[in-house]
Design an enzyme around this catalytic site. Structure first.
Site, mmCIF file in Angstrom:
data_model
loop_
_atom_site.group_PDB
_atom_site.id
_atom_site.type_symbol
_atom_site.label_atom_id
_atom_site.label_comp_id
_atom_site.label_asym_id
_atom_site.label_seq_id
_atom_site.Cartn_x
_atom_site.Cartn_y
_atom_site.Cartn_z
ATOM 1 N N ARG A 99 0.827 -1.207 0.000
ATOM 2 C CA ARG A 99 0.000 0.000 0.000
ATOM 3 C C ARG A 99 0.860 1.254 0.000
ATOM 4 O O ARG A 99 1.927 1.294 0.588
ATOM 5 C CB ARG A 99 -0.909 0.038 1.246
ATOM 6 C CG ARG A 99 -1.916 -1.077 1.343
ATOM 7 C CD ARG A 99 -2.662 -0.975 2.672
ATOM 8 N NE ARG A 99 -3.638 -2.041 2.854
ATOM 9 C CZ ARG A 99 -4.914 -1.962 2.519
ATOM 10 N NH1 ARG A 99 -5.387 -0.847 1.973
ATOM 11 N NH2 ARG A 99 -5.737 -2.971 2.720
ATOM 12 N N GLY A 158 -7.225 7.270 -2.129
ATOM 13 C CA GLY A 158 -7.589 6.780 -3.447
ATOM 14 C C GLY A 158 -6.744 7.304 -4.591
ATOM 15 O O GLY A 158 -6.977 6.940 -5.751
ATOM 16 N N MET A 179 -3.348 6.971 -4.987
ATOM 17 C CA MET A 179 -2.209 6.123 -5.372
ATOM 18 C C MET A 179 -2.586 4.651 -5.235
ATOM 19 O O MET A 179 -3.707 4.325 -4.861
ATOM 20 C CB MET A 179 -0.985 6.493 -4.527
ATOM 21 C CG MET A 179 -0.463 7.885 -4.860
ATOM 22 S SD MET A 179 0.961 8.370 -3.876
ATOM 23 C CE MET A 179 0.230 8.532 -2.255
#
Length: 903
Positions: A91, A100, A102
């Site tokens: 992540r 939201g 990347m």
């Protein structure tokens, strides 16, 4: 050697620059002993190195290997291997939240072998193969840049073939089929098979996250949120835990307080037997968090205890993501939660009352932008609205009314009690009456600091500018947009916060917060009536604003040109007038007098008669404003418009004469003389021509009539027992001698009026507006002839950048912002590196000559939150802004003082 990888146990919440917000908070929860899945963070330094060199740093792979093995040893599993394979998520996690924007890849480690192991350990073949197809789909789209519709279409096609509507209705065999289909999509699109090696998957996903920092959506988001482009993102690699392993599993998001209202309580969403993306995507209807208490009391009580611990630790509203895997609670993320403006003020005061934060800290938890959101009227969110165009949001609020095209129509509508919106191709000072009468202003041209925008903000009027889709023909009384023609019979609504333009009568509600700010606490509470939430909000805003006034060092004045603006400024808490623009007083029906004075011969009776008439009118202007501002300073800027605003239009005159000549008509010698004079005085660049102090010197008597009118008005009020404090400000000064000439003349007038009226006017001060780079760089010389300086940052920005404000914003500024030349218009927030350096230099130079000289700012930046912090830091005495921005400036001046103490 640079260290790029940090185990979650090595960091803490103060390391956001290095670990990003998500990584720093995962580390902090680990440090607190909370149940965080083991993992590690690849730092923002690694991302910056990758973006610079186009490849990962040489030592990164070995550091990742060491960190990964540590996680494997802790979990007793290996990445993508064995009957119980370790799976990880990859992540993004920048310093500032960019939700939201990347990339994220889940289920890293699954392949044709490990999916069988996941089947065994989970006891669910469908779950395992669904996880595998999700990995291929997410990996293909985000890492391999394959069109996501290819995967979505294949999924939809299979559901249609099976006669089902939801993904959850597909069987394990269906998921196996999807995996094969998805792998074929990857092979066809890239020419290579989906990577089976788990470490290769993880490394490729890491690079994809690095690359996603510079996607278009990420860049746009950073520009909007004013996040620097050079920060880079961290990458968090975390052990996967699954909320979709049966009835004893689940996932959810919770808040320690309601992010919409700020109220205490249990707030959040929960889904049993689901993954986190199911909550976010809305695939299934969520349950309230309280439902978890019934299903899994143990996990619920543990979660509630953790929520309390995190809020106490962070001393703020926390946003928390969690997963329960077979009865085991795992914390996946926490952060200080985003909240509405109303919630921000409520939470800040609640935490003070709970003795968790100080009043100073509460002041730092709210912003001027949030206060602005609370002040302006808004469209009813539940109302049906027909969007017809968009422009540039220039002055917040919601305005609805009939279309009007000029002053006369607007004033007539106002007299008849009909609300209207003034629609112009562009506005100029002559449009002021129409702007006053209208509910809002809409233009097809101009930027956020165009005339329409500046004046509208000053009046608290809603404005949308630069709506270039509109074809406005004021003469015909039409607005053409998207194939339709609107007239004065049509009603429109404009949203100055979004730039949206609606057709029809959209319901608008006023803000009780504005009533409180302008008329006091009791008035605001009265308007709020029985609305307990609004009463609580108003009380919270009052407490924080009162504290801001107690701690701020910067005084706050207002830019006001009329008695009405002056009264409004006082209502909002202004401590004086920092800028009274006198040029507005010379327009309209007075303009012919100015034109006469300019075009008549020096020393002529015609010129003197014009001056005498203007002086009488000007004295009345000052009488009314000084009376309103009794006992408070009022800085009067001597006339400062470009000369062309007071002269007949040269092109029109030449056309008129050419037509007359062609027809053989006799031309009046006086008209010929006027044409010759206008030609002689015509300027190609009037903003840098005969204006300001130059006009005052070139046209003897012009500045003098203003100064005399001001002094006589002050003398009359003193005689009536009032206490006026006028200040004379000379515009566009570039040299000490310019200022000396005007000062000498002013001192003679002050002395003469004092003697004539038998009143002591020695308190009238004389200063200069610093709006040219040379003035800032020679402020030590100018200070010899000045009692005060006020930085006119609008013109200072124009002259420092070489921009013509009204011309450039709507033309190439969007491209400049897209290209990253600047993140925000330098007319909105001061360019601290360039224009700000001139201000800082001017302050230091002025005080080297006169340590106690009073210094302020009166450009549009005086009401901008970020700019106010800068002005406080460089040591100005006051900021001056539009009346409606005064509460924002008061709040931000307090926040700046608190921030300065903390540093």
């Amino acid at each position: 050697m640079v260290k790029y990888v940090y185990d979650f146990s090595e960091g803490n919440k103060s390391m956001k620059d290095l670990l990003g917000g998500k990584g720093a908070n995962l580390a902090e929860m680990t440090r607190l002993g909370l149940p965080v899945p083991p993992g590690f963070t690849i730092s923002t330094e690694a991302c910056r190195a990758y973006l610079k060199d186009g490849s990962v740093p040489d030592t990164l792979e070995t550091e990742v290997t060491a960190a990964l093995r540590s996680v494997e040893d802790t979990m007793g599993r290996q990445l993508g291997a064995g009957d119980d394979p370790l799976l990880v998520s990859v992540r993004s996690g920048a310093k500032f939240s960019m939700p939201g924007m990347m990339e994220t890849v889940l289920n890293i480690g699954l392949n044709d072998e490990s999916v069988e192991g996941l089947t065994k350990v989970s006891g669910s073949e469908r779950f395992a193969w669904d996880s595998y197809r999700r990995l291929i789909q997410m990996f293909g789209k985000t890492v391999l840049d394959i069109d996501g519709d290819l995967f979505s279409d294949a999924l939809d096609s299979l559901k249609k073939e099976r006669g089902v509507e939801a993904d959850v209705d597909l069987t394990a065999e269906d998921m196996r089929t999807l995996v094969d289909t998805f792998k074929k999509i990857v092979r066809d699109a890239t020419g290579e098979d989906f990577p089976q090696d788990p470490r290769t998957q993880m490394d490729m996903a890491t690079e994809a996250v690095f690359r996603s920092w510079n996607t278009e959506r990420a860049r746009i988001y950073r520009r909007r949120e004013r996040i620097p482009d050079d920060l880079g993102t961290a990458v968090n690699i975390c052990t996967m835990v699954f909320g979709n392993m049966g009835d004893t599993s689940g996932t959810g998001v919770c808040f320690t307080r309601d992010p919409s209202t700020g109220h205490s309580g249990v707030y959040g969403d929960y889904l049993p037997n689901a993954q986190g993306e199911d909550v976010v995507a809305g695939i299934r209807n969520t349950l309230q968090l309280s439902a978890l208490e019934e299903r899994d009391p143990k996990s619920y009580q543990e979660l509630r205890a953790i929520m309390r611990k995190l809020e106490t630790h962070y001393r703020d509203l926390c946003d928390i993501e969690f997963t329960i895997e077979r009865g085991k609670l795992w914390m996946l993320q926490t952060r200080v939660g985003k909240r509405t403006a109303a919630a921000a003020f409520r939470v800040a005061t609640q935490l003070v009352d709970e003795k968790m934060i100080t009043r100073d800290e509460a002041l730092g938890r709210v912003t001027g932008d949030q206060l602005t959101q609370l002040m302006f009227p808004q469209f009813d969110a539940s109302a049906q609205k027909e969007l017809i165009a968009r422009g540039m949001p220039a002055s917040p609020g919601a305005a609805v009314g009939k279309i009007v095209f000029d002053n006369a129509q607007a004033e007539a509508a106002a007299r008849d009690g009909v609300k209207c919106v003034l629609v112009r191709r562009e506005t100029n000072p002559d449009d002021l009456p129409g702007m006053v009468a209208a509910e809002g202003v809409l233009t097809a041209r101009g930027g956020k600091t165009s005339h329409a925008a500046v004046v509208a903000r000053g009046m608290g009027k809603t404005a949308v500018v630069g709506a270039d889709a509109l074809d406005i023909d004021a003469a015909a009384g039409t607005v053409k947009v998207d194939g339709r023609v609107l007239t004065s019979e049509d009603t429109i609504g404009i949203d100055g916060s979004t730039g949206e333009i609606f057709l029809g009568d959209v319901p608008v509600s006023d803000s009780p917060v504005t009533t409180y700010l302008s008329h006091g606490l009791e008035a605001g509470l009265e308007v709020a009536g029985d609305d307990a939430d609004m009463r609580e909000l108003i009380a919270a805003v009052d407490r924080i604003l009162v504290h801001a006034d107690e701690v701020r060092r910067l005084h706050v004045r207002a830019n006001a040109d009329t008695p009405e603006d002056s009264r409004r400024a006082l209502e909002f808490g202004a401590e004086g007038i920092g800028l009274c623009r006198t040029e507005h007083m010379f327009l309209g029906d007075r303009r012919p007098l100015v034109e006469r004075a300019i075009l008549s011969e020096a020393g002529s009776k015609d010129r003197q008669d014009a001056f005498d008439e203007l002086e009488k009118l000007q004295k009345q202007d000052f009488l009314e404003m000084l009376e309103v501002m009794d006992d408070k300073s009022m800085t009067v800027r001597l006339i400062d418009p470009p000369l062309h605003e007071f002269l007949p239009d040269l092109t029109s005159m030449e056309i008129k004469f050419a037509v007359a000549k062609a027809k053989g008509e006799t031309i009046d010698p006086a008209d010929e003389k006027m044409l010759a004079t206008v030609r002689r005085m015509h300027e190609d660049n009037p903003m840098l021509g005969l204006r300001g102090v130059r006009l005052g010197i070139y046209l003897p008597g012009l500045f003098e009539l203003q100064i005399r009118a001001l002094c006589e008005a002050a003398a009359e009020l003193v005689a009536r027992g009032l206490h006026p404090h006028p200040e004379v400000m000379v515009p566009l000064v570039a040299s000490e001698r310019e200022l000396q000439l005007i000062r000498e003349s002013a001192e003679e007038i002050i002395a003469a009026v004092s003697k004539d009226k038998n009143v002591d006017l020695s308190g009238v001060t004389i200063g200069a507006m610093i709006e040219l780079p040379r003035a800032a760089m020679t402020a030590e010389d100018l200070a010899h002839a000045a009692d005060f300086f006020s930085f006119g940052t609008n013109d200072l920005t124009q002259t420092a950048w070489g921009f013509s404000r009204d011309d450039v914003e709507g033309v190439f500024f969007p491209e400049y912002i897209d290209a990253g030349i600047f993140g925000v218009s330098p007319f909105e927030t001061i360019d601290q590196h360039g224009v700000g350096a001139l201000v800082r230099e001017g302050v230091e130079r002025a005080r080297s000559t006169k340590p106690e000289i009073k210094l302020g700012v009166c450009g549009e930046h005086g009401g901008d939150p970020a700019s106010i912090h800068f002005f406080s830091k460089v040591g100005l005495n006051y900021v001056s802004c539009s009346p409606f921005r005064v509460p924002v400036a008061r709040l931000e001046a307090g926040r700046a003082a608190v921030a300065s103490e903390e540093n």
